[in-house]
Enzyme design. Structure first.
Site, short mmCIF file in Angstrom:
data_model
loop_
_atom_site.label_atom_id
_atom_site.label_comp_id
_atom_site.label_asym_id
_atom_site.label_seq_id
_atom_site.Cartn_x
_atom_site.Cartn_y
_atom_site.Cartn_z
N ASP A 72 0.81 -1.18 -0.03
CA ASP A 72 0.02 -0.19 -0.15
C ASP A 72 0.98 1.39 0.03
OD1 ASP A 72 -1.59 2.02 0.45
OD2 ASP A 72 -2.79 1.31 2.40
N TYR A 167 -11.09 14.05 -7.90
CA TYR A 167 -10.02 13.07 -8.68
C TYR A 167 -9.20 13.91 -9.44
CZ TYR A 167 -8.19 9.66 -11.93
OH TYR A 167 -7.62 9.07 -12.82
#
Length: 262
Positions: A72, A167
């Site tokens: 991650d 985004y």
């Protein structure tokens, strides 16, 4: 570097190690496969192991070498462990492609949850920052330096769309971060650039309830090229920027979008 042949392609990356994050599907998998086809030792990274193993199997089926590492990148310890895993297995880290990213949205900014906002910042921006730090710290210490390509988006500094403000903000940050890092580290032998894909043949480019055939009709009418990009076309842009062919290309943002932002 001498150019050899591998399955009909130039093997520009033979003997080099390429790390690709977000390589379990979509554009990331396409990039990983392209590096494998051109002779690289490919380290594929992502949060879920099963799709990474599938990518490795595809690379190995084509005669390439690959390693899957679960990570991650929004966590510094994972980003640094990922670089160590690549170097421990293959001896160097010559190319890194920071592609991992998520989209959370589809609704107006005022209706976006704080959780979705923070998720996009954590993965799309902080994840790239932490990966860059780990990659640069290793590359600048090795005599050969290295090349890094960050995957942004045309949603960002180039354009936006309803329901994608957060985004787009995260991807704009990737572009600006990359340009700054490119200037900071080119004298240390680390060359950094950006690829900004537009509509590409991945599930992310499908509108809610839309089929691939319906998407193709929409692209035929709405894009100058008349079609969306293939993942292999985005991968080709990444490999160019990572290769010696782009040796004097520093801090650029290469748009691959079928002419959408032309």
């Amino acid at each position: 570097m001498t150019t050899t042949r591998l399955t009909g392609k130039t093997a520009r990356f033979t003997g080099r190690t390429a790390l690709v994050t977000g390589a379990g599907s979509g554009i990331g998998r396409g990039i990983a496969l392209a590096f494998g086809a051109e002779g690289a030792n490919v380290v594929v990274a992502g949060r879920r192991r099963e799709p990474l193993d599938e990518t490795v199997a595809l690379i190995e089926a084509g005669g390439g070498k690959a390693l899957a590492v679960s990570a991650d990148v929004s966590k510094a310890v994972d980003a640094h462990a990922l670089v160590r895993a690549a170097v421990d297995r293959y001896g160097s880290l010559d190319v890194a492609v920071n592609n991992a990213g998520v989209f959370r949205g589809g609704q107006p900014l005022a209706d976006l949850t704080e959780e979705d906002w923070r998720t996009q910042l954590d993965i799309n921006v902080t994840g790239v920052f932490l990966a860059l730090q780990a990659e640069i710290r290793h590359m600048r210490a090795q005599p050969s330096g290295g090349a890094i390509v960050n995957v942004a988006s045309t949603f960002g500094v180039h354009t936006s769309s309803p329901g994608a403000a957060a985004y787009a903000a995260s991807k704009a940050a990737v572009t600006v971060l990359s340009k700054g890092a490119a200037v900071d580290h080119i004298r240390e032998g680390v060359r950094i650039n950006v690829v900004s894909p537009g509509p590409t043949d991945t599930p992310m480019s499908l509108r809610p309830g839309e089929t691939p055939a319906e998407r193709a009709e929409r692209a035929k009418a709405g894009l100058p090229l008349g079609r969306i990009s293939a993942t292999a076309e985005v991968a080709a842009a990444v490999l160019y920027l990572a290769s010696d062919d782009a040796g004097s290309v520093v801090g650029t943002d290469l748009v691959v979008d079928s002419g959408a932002t032309a």
